[in-house]
Design an enzyme around this catalytic site. Structure first.
Site, PDB file in Angstrom:
ATOM      1  N   THR A   1       0.862  -1.180   0.000  1.00 14.03           N
ATOM      2  CA  THR A   1       0.000   0.000   0.000  1.00 14.03           C
ATOM      3  C   THR A   1       0.898   1.229   0.000  1.00 14.03           C
ATOM      4  O   THR A   1       1.993   1.193   0.575  1.00 14.03           O
ATOM      5  CB  THR A   1      -0.915   0.021   1.240  1.00 14.03           C
ATOM      6  OG1 THR A   1      -1.418   1.350   1.460  1.00 14.03           O
ATOM      7  CG2 THR A   1      -0.164  -0.393   2.494  1.00 14.03           C
TER       8      THR A   1
ATOM      9  N   GLU B   1      -4.832   0.790  -5.478  1.00 20.65           N
ATOM     10  CA  GLU B   1      -6.090   0.417  -6.124  1.00 20.65           C
ATOM     11  C   GLU B   1      -6.353   1.164  -7.433  1.00 20.65           C
ATOM     12  O   GLU B   1      -7.187   0.720  -8.224  1.00 20.65           O
ATOM     13  CB  GLU B   1      -7.282   0.675  -5.179  1.00 20.65           C
ATOM     14  CG  GLU B   1      -7.425  -0.299  -4.033  1.00 20.65           C
ATOM     15  CD  GLU B   1      -6.548   0.061  -2.850  1.00 20.65           C
ATOM     16  OE1 GLU B   1      -6.417  -0.754  -1.933  1.00 20.65           O
ATOM     17  OE2 GLU B   1      -5.975   1.180  -2.858  1.00 20.65           O
TER      18      GLU B   1
ATOM     19  N   CYS C   1      -1.842   5.178  -5.347  1.00 22.71           N
ATOM     20  CA  CYS C   1      -2.652   4.343  -4.465  1.00 22.71           C
ATOM     21  C   CYS C   1      -2.763   3.015  -5.186  1.00 22.71           C
ATOM     22  O   CYS C   1      -3.054   2.992  -6.388  1.00 22.71           O
ATOM     23  CB  CYS C   1      -4.032   4.960  -4.231  1.00 22.71           C
ATOM     24  SG  CYS C   1      -5.118   3.911  -3.252  1.00 22.71           S
TER      25      CYS C   1
END
Length: 233
Positions: free
Chosen positions: A83, A199, A197
């Protein structure tokens, strides 16, 4: 081959992308039935998300530090925090273990520097875009100027990440919105944009825009594969 330590679950959707990228990278390099050696601990993201938004970073850091110790005990030779945002507590995690941490911002900055990028846009959670723990790495260590969207666009990007992407929702309207934010950064002088990020690459691909995009998940995973295969020689 070294064993890659993976601290995941933040969110599990992006950790799935990491696991795939690590194994595809090893298979591409070695062929046949080869796959990556991975020791992983996956965290309950709901607990971390609450700590993030309450500003309890020390508490979140301790959760990650404890999980990192588990990864080390499982036999990992080095660690990835899967992350971007939680690299805010990277120093706390590093202090808790005796294996190296492959930092996502370093891996990304090295790729940018190799490509001659000196001014880059950054998309990510509000924490990543607004705080210095990520941007300062690029600026102070590598001399790369970092641009972020204006406040309204930062709020929009943050909301889509948490309310959609971290829940596995991929909305066409949000893709269009992100491409608009990317275009605005490019118009303001960014040579490229970091998908900061893990995602975001689920929503936006390099083929969706003429603006060069740097997918931190792919870059981080590629760096891990390189280390696993070549530092074991």
């Amino acid at each position: 081959m070294l064993t890659i330590g993976l601290l995941g679950g933040m969110s599990w959707e992006s950790t799935e992308s990491y696991y795939r990228a690590l194994n595809e990278g090893v298979k591409q390099a070695l062929g046949g039935l080869h796959s990556a050696k991975v020791a992983m601990v996956s965290i309950d993201f709901a607990e971390i998300e609450t700590m993030q938004h309450e500003g309890r970073w020390d508490d979140a850091g301790e959760v990650l530090a404890n999980a990192a110790r588990q990864v080390e005990r499982a036999g990992a030779d080095f660690l990835l925090i899967a992350t971007n945002t939680m690299h805010k507590v990277a120093p706390q995690v590093e202090a808790a273990i005796d294996i190296p941490l492959l930092h996502i911002a370093d891996a990304t900055a090295e790729r940018l520097a190799a490509d001659g990028i000196t001014r880059v846009g950054l998309l990510g959670t509000r924490f990543t875009m607004e705080q210095d723990f990520y941007k300062s790495c690029l600026t102070e260590r590598y001399g790369i100027e970092v641009m972020v969207p204006d406040e309204a666009r930062r709020d929009y990007v943050h909301r889509v990440i948490f309310d959609e992407l971290c829940l596995g929702r991929i909305e066409p309207a949000s893709k269009d919105g992100f491409l608009g934010v990317i275009g605005s950064l490019h118009a303001d002088g960014a040579q490229a944009v970091i998908l900061g990020c893990t995602e975001i690459a689920m929503l936006v691909k390099a083929t969706d825009t003429d603006v060069p995009l740097y997918d931190t998940t792919a870059i981080h995973a590629a760096g891990a594969v390189e280390r696993a295969l070549h530092q074991s020689e």
